[in-house]
Design a protein around this motif. Structure first.
Motif, PDB file in Angstrom:
ATOM      1  N   HIS A   1       2.404   3.247  -4.822  1.00 57.46           N
ATOM      2  CA  HIS A   1       2.522   4.200  -3.716  1.00 57.46           C
ATOM      3  C   HIS A   1       3.050   3.505  -2.473  1.00 57.46           C
ATOM      4  CE1 HIS A   1      -1.650   2.616  -3.409  1.00 57.46           C
ATOM      5  NE2 HIS A   1      -1.521   2.756  -2.099  1.00 57.46           N
TER       6      HIS A   1
ATOM      7  N   VAL B   1       2.822   3.950   1.766  1.00 59.90           N
ATOM      8  CA  VAL B   1       2.043   4.654   2.788  1.00 59.90           C
ATOM      9  C   VAL B   1       2.798   4.702   4.104  1.00 59.90           C
ATOM     10  CG1 VAL B   1      -0.147   4.684   4.028  1.00 59.90           C
ATOM     11  CG2 VAL B   1      -0.054   3.837   1.676  1.00 59.90           C
TER      12      VAL B   1
ATOM     13  N   HIS C   1       2.250   0.295   4.301  1.00 64.39           N
ATOM     14  CA  HIS C   1       2.119  -0.648   3.195  1.00 64.39           C
ATOM     15  C   HIS C   1       2.721  -0.108   1.914  1.00 64.39           C
ATOM     16  CE1 HIS C   1      -1.881   1.357   2.281  1.00 64.39           C
ATOM     17  NE2 HIS C   1      -1.598   1.023   1.043  1.00 64.39           N
TER      18      HIS C   1
ATOM     19  N   ALA D   1       2.205  -0.437  -2.156  1.00 61.00           N
ATOM     20  CA  ALA D   1       1.245  -0.868  -3.178  1.00 61.00           C
ATOM     21  C   ALA D   1       1.995  -1.118  -4.473  1.00 61.00           C
ATOM     22  CB  ALA D   1       0.172   0.185  -3.384  1.00 61.00           C
TER      23      ALA D   1
ATOM     24  N   PHE E   1      -5.485  -5.997  -0.028  1.00 60.93           N
ATOM     25  CA  PHE E   1      -4.389  -5.935   0.954  1.00 60.93           C
ATOM     26  C   PHE E   1      -4.014  -7.341   1.397  1.00 60.93           C
ATOM     27  CE2 PHE E   1      -5.695  -1.575   3.003  1.00 60.93           C
ATOM     28  CZ  PHE E   1      -5.272  -0.912   1.873  1.00 60.93           C
TER      29      PHE E   1
ATOM     30  N   GLU F   1      -0.160  -4.026  -0.727  1.00 54.07           N
ATOM     31  CA  GLU F   1      -1.383  -3.875  -1.514  1.00 54.07           C
ATOM     32  C   GLU F   1      -1.027  -4.271  -2.946  1.00 54.07           C
ATOM     33  OE1 GLU F   1      -3.007   0.117  -1.383  1.00 54.07           O
ATOM     34  OE2 GLU F   1      -4.065  -0.147  -3.279  1.00 54.07           O
TER      35      GLU F   1
HETATM   36 FE   FE2 Z   1      -2.764   1.886  -0.584  1.00 53.54          FE
END
Ligand code: FE2
Length: 376
Positions: free
Chosen positions: A182, A184, A265, A267, A331, A344
């Protein structure tokens, strides 16, 4: 102001007007692409895949394309001070400009989204070289970030027309990065719902989960987050906004230093988080610190897990649970000078969504870093 904790969307079956095959690539604008490319190769184990710059006939920029598993990063620097690229970097520092999505039809993707209100950035354009053709188009999202649609079914070159295949000049040791789980976005106070609506109305995404300020708060700061996901679930975009707290939230700090909304961030999934994270640590990548007492009652909170606690504790890896299983996550600290973008690392063990148990531990860890920077 907490009303509910977790709201799951109703699964209504409708035709997906924007079918996405996944994340195509993520492009960063950076101050020195050559040196950033070395960091991602040596510390993160990405292989150099392609290059564009003066040697390939591109005069205004250099771009290094890196790949590990399905994760593809493009690192771009401006060659001249008065270009849009240089202005972007001057304002935002190193950060993500393009979240590119892999599609079957970049023209239809552009038409379907712009007719629903997306702001056009690149009209559908066909790029050709001896390896075939690629159609790209792009629309605006939060801040100065854009979504590029990439249709590459008629192309078999290294990356895109205009880039030359190029290999790393030293031995690369991958660390098990698989795919982008993902990405963000941080947006300004009061803007989260507008951007959730954008992803729902303009891109056909569905609301997956909501975290309010009671779920995501510490003694000092709070934030709110909603996660949207596309039809097949391959693309997930959580959107955060700051919430009122006693001190400045990490989202406000981000917005102050990035000068607006942007990618907070990325991931990246691994199948063996302990191996991936311990190798990153060996190579100098810094992670947020979580106090040992986080692990004291871990199994009471998340139930039985397959991993041993000791290596998780030694690496500061967090564990959380949703209805379907559990996930492990950690993180990094920000990966550039400004306290903006970080990574992440995530390993999913059945969980398809997100838990809320880790937020407090993570955000207390972020606050400790904010305080060191004098920004809390
Ligand atoms: Fe996340």
């Amino acid at each position: 102001m907490s009303v509910d904790t977790i709201t799951k969307s109703n699964d209504v079956v409708t035709e997906d007007f924007l079918p996405l095959l996944g994340t195509d690539h993520i492009e960063f604008i950076v101050g020195n692409a050559k040196q950033s490319a070395y960091y991602y190769q040596s510390a993160w184990g990405y292989e150099l895949l392609a290059y564009a710059g003066p040697e390939t006939g591109v005069r205004d920029r250099t771009s290094f394309v890196l790949q590990q598993g399905k994760v593809r990063l493009v690192l771009t620097s401006a060659m001249y001070p008065d270009s849009d690229l240089a202005k972007h970097h001057n304002l935002h520092g190193d950060g993500v400009k393009v979240l590119a999505l892999w599609v079957d039809d970049a023209t239809k993707s552009f038409e379907e989204t712009t007719k629903r209100g997306a702001e056009a950035v690149i009209e559908p354009t066909t790029l050709k070289d001896e390896n075939g053709e690629v159609v790209i188009s792009a629309i605006k999202t939060y801040g100065d970030t854009i979504h590029k649609f990439v249709e590459r079914k008629n192309y078999n070159g290294a990356f895109l027309p205009g880039y030359q295949a190029k290999k790393s000049s030293f031995d690369i040791k991958p660390i098990g990065l698989k795919y982008v789980d993902h990405c963000v976005g941080n947006v300004e106070l009061g803007k989260m719902n507008d951007w959730v609506k954008f992803y729902e109305d303009v891109m056909g995404f569905k609301l997956l989960i909501t975290f309010d300020d009671e779920d995501i708060s510490t003694e000092y700061t709070a934030l709110m987050s909603k996660v949207v996901s596309n039809g097949n679930g391959y693309v997930k975009f959580p959107i955060n906004e700051p919430a009122e707290g006693k001190k400045k939230s990490q989202i406000e700090e981000y917005i102050e230093f990035y000068k607006g909304g942007g990618v907070q961030h990325i991931a990246i999934a691994t199948d063996d988080i302990v191996a991936t994270v311990s190798e990153l640590r060996n190579r100098g990548v810094e992670f947020l610190y979580v106090p040992d007492n986080y692990y004291d009652d871990l199994l009471d909170r998340v139930g039985k897990i397959e991993e041993d606690i000791e290596p998780l504790k030694a690496n500061n890896i967090l564990v959380d649970r949703d209805d379907e299983g559990y996930l492990l996550q950690i993180f990094t600290k920000p990966v550039q000078d400004r306290p903006t973008v970080f990574y992440e690392i995530i390993q999913r063990r059945g969980a398809k969504s997100f838990g809320k148990g880790n937020f407090k531990a993570l955000f207390e860890a972020i606050e400790r870093e904010q305080e060191l920077r004098g920004n809390l």
